[in-house]
Design a protein around this motif. Sequence first.
Motif, short mmCIF file in Angstrom:
data_model
loop_
_atom_site.label_atom_id
_atom_site.label_comp_id
_atom_site.label_asym_id
_atom_site.label_seq_id
_atom_site.Cartn_x
_atom_site.Cartn_y
_atom_site.Cartn_z
N ARG A 4 1.35 -13.02 7.60
CA ARG A 4 0.18 -12.36 7.03
C ARG A 4 0.17 -12.71 5.54
N GLN A 28 -2.35 -15.44 9.37
CA GLN A 28 -3.44 -14.48 9.23
C GLN A 28 -3.71 -14.29 7.75
N GLU A 45 -1.95 -3.16 2.95
CA GLU A 45 -1.73 -4.05 4.09
C GLU A 45 -0.29 -4.56 4.21
N PRO A 47 1.38 -7.37 3.12
CA PRO A 47 1.46 -8.73 3.66
C PRO A 47 2.88 -9.28 3.59
#
Length: 235
Positions: A4, A28, A45, A47
């Motif tokens: 990610r 992603q 998020e 990542p």
Amino acid sequence: MGARVLVVEDNQANMDLMNYLLTAFGHQVLCAYDGEAGVAMARSERPDIVLCDLQLPRLDGHGVLAALRADPATKDIPVLAASAASVSDGGAALRREGFTGLLPKSIEPDVLLPSLDAFLPPALRSSFGGEAPAAAEATTAPKARVLVLDPSPMGEGMAAAVLLHHGFQVEVAADTGAVSALGKQVFDLIVVDGPASSSFVGATLVKFAATPVVRKVPQDPAELLQAVRTALQNG
């Protein structure tokens, strides 16, 4: 599996290209267009890695780094400085500042992807350069010869990189001289990765009038592959 990846970049064209390329090879992508949005997205998020431009509105890349390193929730996320400016010390000053490393701001797959993979654990690295084509593709892709017409510098190499990775035989031409250099080669498909209105593209399509064409490259790599497979089947 892929990672990610949070990309913090204010230039839309650069963001689109990074998004396209990283997605094509299994990552992603999370997109933020200014420094403050990047910090907020990293916090929400979490990542696996952050690619951060240094020149950003609202909060520059140095400010983004400081904010992430000061927050216990994000302090351990690798943050790579992405800059087109030349760096004379190989990124040593940026690493002393707290950046995990310096990523070349390049849209060339063979530069960007290995550079990113170097900062990721093996399980999250891209499929660039090593993975064999999927069984469903292996029956047709290696037999297909594709001519990619890429008259626009902003689209440089994206469609070709995806198709090469999936086993196609690819030639790229950016002008009439490159097409002439191909001689009498025969192609199974032409992909137009750039302005279809270009006189160079028009002349090339006339020359290869019997060859099926994908005239508009989808932004999503999976859609590109599907469009190519469909054109080959219907050709």
